[in-house]
Design a protein around this motif. Sequence first.
Motif, PDB file in Angstrom:
ATOM      1  N   ARG A 145       0.897  -1.108   0.055  1.00 29.27           N
ATOM      2  CA  ARG A 145      -0.003   0.087  -0.010  1.00 29.27           C
ATOM      3  C   ARG A 145       1.000   1.182  -0.031  1.00 29.27           C
ATOM      4  N   LEU A 146       0.397   2.373  -0.523  1.00 31.93           N
ATOM      5  CA  LEU A 146       1.071   3.435  -0.686  1.00 31.93           C
ATOM      6  C   LEU A 146       0.574   4.778  -0.061  1.00 31.93           C
ATOM      7  N   ALA A 147       0.830   5.205   1.066  1.00 30.09           N
ATOM      8  CA  ALA A 147       0.382   6.554   1.821  1.00 30.09           C
ATOM      9  C   ALA A 147       1.405   7.480   1.535  1.00 30.09           C
ATOM     10  N   LEU A 148       0.939   8.905   0.960  1.00 36.24           N
ATOM     11  CA  LEU A 148       1.728   9.923   0.549  1.00 36.24           C
ATOM     12  C   LEU A 148       1.355  10.989   1.099  1.00 36.24           C
ATOM     13  N   VAL A 149       2.052  11.641   1.848  1.00 39.64           N
ATOM     14  CA  VAL A 149       1.907  13.024   2.460  1.00 39.64           C
ATOM     15  C   VAL A 149       2.817  14.023   1.723  1.00 39.64           C
ATOM     16  N   CYS A 150       2.202  15.081   1.210  1.00 39.62           N
ATOM     17  CA  CYS A 150       2.699  16.268   0.335  1.00 39.62           C
ATOM     18  C   CYS A 150       3.855  15.548  -0.544  1.00 39.62           C
ATOM     19  N   PRO A 151       3.289  14.583  -1.312  1.00 39.53           N
ATOM     20  CA  PRO A 151       4.705  13.957  -1.858  1.00 39.53           C
ATOM     21  C   PRO A 151       5.176  14.716  -3.259  1.00 39.53           C
ATOM     22  N   GLY A 152       6.636  14.554  -3.398  1.00 38.10           N
ATOM     23  CA  GLY A 152       7.154  15.045  -4.614  1.00 38.10           C
ATOM     24  C   GLY A 152       6.981  14.155  -5.775  1.00 38.10           C
ATOM     25  N   GLY A 153       7.437  14.744  -6.914  1.00 35.19           N
ATOM     26  CA  GLY A 153       7.520  13.905  -8.312  1.00 35.19           C
ATOM     27  C   GLY A 153       6.136  13.679  -9.014  1.00 35.19           C
ATOM     28  N   ILE A 154       4.950  14.394  -8.523  1.00 36.91           N
ATOM     29  CA  ILE A 154       3.801  13.900  -9.293  1.00 36.91           C
ATOM     30  C   ILE A 154       3.398  15.672  -9.755  1.00 36.91           C
ATOM     31  N   GLY A 155       3.124  16.511  -9.061  1.00 34.40           N
ATOM     32  CA  GLY A 155       2.960  17.700  -9.259  1.00 34.40           C
ATOM     33  C   GLY A 155       4.147  18.495  -9.741  1.00 34.40           C
ATOM     34  N   ARG A 156       3.879  19.657 -10.643  1.00 34.08           N
ATOM     35  CA  ARG A 156       5.263  20.524 -10.826  1.00 34.08           C
ATOM     36  C   ARG A 156       5.850  21.195  -9.323  1.00 34.08           C
ATOM     37  N   GLN A 157       7.115  21.170  -9.428  1.00 33.85           N
ATOM     38  CA  GLN A 157       7.836  21.983  -8.483  1.00 33.85           C
ATOM     39  C   GLN A 157       7.373  23.577  -8.841  1.00 33.85           C
ATOM     40  N   THR A 158       7.346  24.331  -7.790  1.00 36.25           N
ATOM     41  CA  THR A 158       7.378  25.751  -8.095  1.00 36.25           C
ATOM     42  C   THR A 158       8.471  26.521  -7.462  1.00 36.25           C
ATOM     43  N   PRO A 159       9.383  26.756  -8.257  1.00 39.99           N
ATOM     44  CA  PRO A 159      10.841  27.279  -7.451  1.00 39.99           C
ATOM     45  C   PRO A 159      10.638  28.632  -7.388  1.00 39.99           C
ATOM     46  N   LEU A 160       9.739  29.476  -8.218  1.00 39.65           N
ATOM     47  CA  LEU A 160       9.736  30.856  -7.776  1.00 39.65           C
ATOM     48  C   LEU A 160       8.929  31.127  -6.556  1.00 39.65           C
ATOM     49  N   ARG A 161       7.828  30.372  -6.264  1.00 33.71           N
ATOM     50  CA  ARG A 161       7.264  30.689  -5.219  1.00 33.71           C
ATOM     51  C   ARG A 161       8.204  30.366  -4.076  1.00 33.71           C
ATOM     52  N   LEU A 162       8.842  29.340  -4.205  1.00 35.09           N
ATOM     53  CA  LEU A 162       9.536  28.938  -2.996  1.00 35.09           C
ATOM     54  C   LEU A 162      10.824  29.793  -2.734  1.00 35.09           C
ATOM     55  N   ALA A 163      11.383  30.554  -3.956  1.00 34.30           N
ATOM     56  CA  ALA A 163      12.319  31.371  -3.784  1.00 34.30           C
ATOM     57  C   ALA A 163      11.931  32.754  -3.068  1.00 34.30           C
ATOM     58  N   ARG A 164      10.939  33.025  -3.474  1.00 34.11           N
ATOM     59  CA  ARG A 164      10.160  34.294  -2.620  1.00 34.11           C
ATOM     60  C   ARG A 164      10.099  33.815  -1.248  1.00 34.11           C
ATOM     61  N   ALA A 165       9.805  32.721  -0.860  1.00 35.29           N
ATOM     62  CA  ALA A 165       9.645  32.415   0.706  1.00 35.29           C
ATOM     63  C   ALA A 165      10.991  32.345   1.546  1.00 35.29           C
ATOM     64  N   LEU A 166      12.031  32.047   0.415  1.00 32.16           N
ATOM     65  CA  LEU A 166      13.473  31.711   1.064  1.00 32.16           C
ATOM     66  C   LEU A 166      14.363  32.963   1.316  1.00 32.16           C
ATOM     67  N   VAL A 167      13.592  34.264   0.755  1.00 32.69           N
ATOM     68  CA  VAL A 167      14.366  35.390   0.529  1.00 32.69           C
ATOM     69  C   VAL A 167      14.973  35.938   2.043  1.00 32.69           C
ATOM     70  N   TRP A 168      14.434  35.635   3.052  1.00 28.30           N
ATOM     71  CA  TRP A 168      14.757  36.029   4.533  1.00 28.30           C
ATOM     72  C   TRP A 168      15.931  34.992   5.070  1.00 28.30           C
ATOM     73  N   THR A 169      16.188  33.916   4.293  1.00 19.06           N
ATOM     74  CA  THR A 169      17.138  32.955   4.963  1.00 19.06           C
ATOM     75  C   THR A 169      18.409  33.615   5.292  1.00 19.06           C
ATOM     76  N   PRO A 170      19.099  34.302   4.615  1.00 20.49           N
ATOM     77  CA  PRO A 170      20.337  34.825   4.930  1.00 20.49           C
ATOM     78  C   PRO A 170      20.543  35.568   6.253  1.00 20.49           C
ATOM     79  N   PHE A 171      19.264  35.978   6.912  1.00 18.97           N
ATOM     80  CA  PHE A 171      19.307  37.088   7.917  1.00 18.97           C
ATOM     81  C   PHE A 171      19.123  36.210   9.307  1.00 18.97           C
ATOM     82  N   GLY A 172      20.097  35.212   9.241  1.00 21.62           N
ATOM     83  CA  GLY A 172      20.414  34.702  10.543  1.00 21.62           C
ATOM     84  C   GLY A 172      18.955  33.904  11.094  1.00 21.62           C
ATOM     85  N   ARG A 173      19.089  33.477  12.524  1.00 18.35           N
ATOM     86  CA  ARG A 173      17.991  32.618  12.767  1.00 18.35           C
ATOM     87  C   ARG A 173      16.632  33.178  12.722  1.00 18.35           C
ATOM     88  N   TRP A 174      16.411  34.600  12.842  1.00 19.83           N
ATOM     89  CA  TRP A 174      14.973  35.234  12.685  1.00 19.83           C
ATOM     90  C   TRP A 174      14.689  34.992  11.279  1.00 19.83           C
TER      91      TRP A 174
END
Length: 280
Positions: A145-174
């Motif tokens: 049986r196969l139970a998939l939670v937010c699985p990858g490899g089926i729907g398109r990846q969305t790198p632009l949306r992800l990049a916008r969310a990651l813009v704060w990453t370089p600013f330390g723990r906050w």
Amino acid sequence: MSTIYRSAAGEREALLRYRAALEAWPVPAEHVRVPTREGETFVLVSGPEDAPPVVALHGSGANSSVWAGDVAAWSRHLRVHAVDLVGEPGLSAPSRPALDSDAVARWLDDVMAGLGLSRAAFVGMSLGGWTALDHAVRRPDRVERLALVCPGGIGRQTPLRLARALVWTPFGRWGRRRSVRAVLGLHDAGHAPLVEEVAATFGGFRPRTETLPVFSDTDLRSLAVPVMAVMGDKDLMIDSADTARRLRAHVPHAEVTVLPGVGHAVLGQGPAVLDFLRAG
């Protein structure tokens, strides 16, 4: 220092947090180390020895501690094998087998052989969902049986949306906390400890950055086993609408659920997964 970490200190901190999680594991568990072609693989095994076997595969940037909230209920009925994926911040080898080949399936062949499993149900989250689905496509006789939670490899990846969310990453723990909240969709104050844990991990860990191979329509149509898939409609990493559309079109027997207002962190699905796994 392993190359999957940014520093020796980051590696030590990640492993200390994981070992603390293992010490707090809610049920008795065997700590099994399986030799594989990709290096030693760590597996937490719990539940009755004669219960139906389940292999649980976590996502990228994580380890088997993600199942801590579910394993007590699951292991009352199932023999749960929580596998630390190689190349992730757990206790398995730092090797990263190529995703665009059968290398991951061959590694999982070794894991199952080491655990004495010829066939099992699989639960996979994100990258772990991709890994479980890859195994079901390449080794259909080994997946029950196969139970998939937010699985990858089926729907398109969305790198632009992800990049916008990651813009704060370089600013330390906050900044990392802010990016984690956005990527995972964990904006509620009650999720602050999880956000802090993920932010701390990614402060010292180098995640895989390659695009996940997408399964073909033919691959999806080959799935004859029972399938459930659950995802959030606000996922910034994967186009959940595309995932749901393709599953409904090519795996019509699949149970597909899209949760409104939920991001990539799909939480609280343990009872539904257990019901699905026990249905057989």
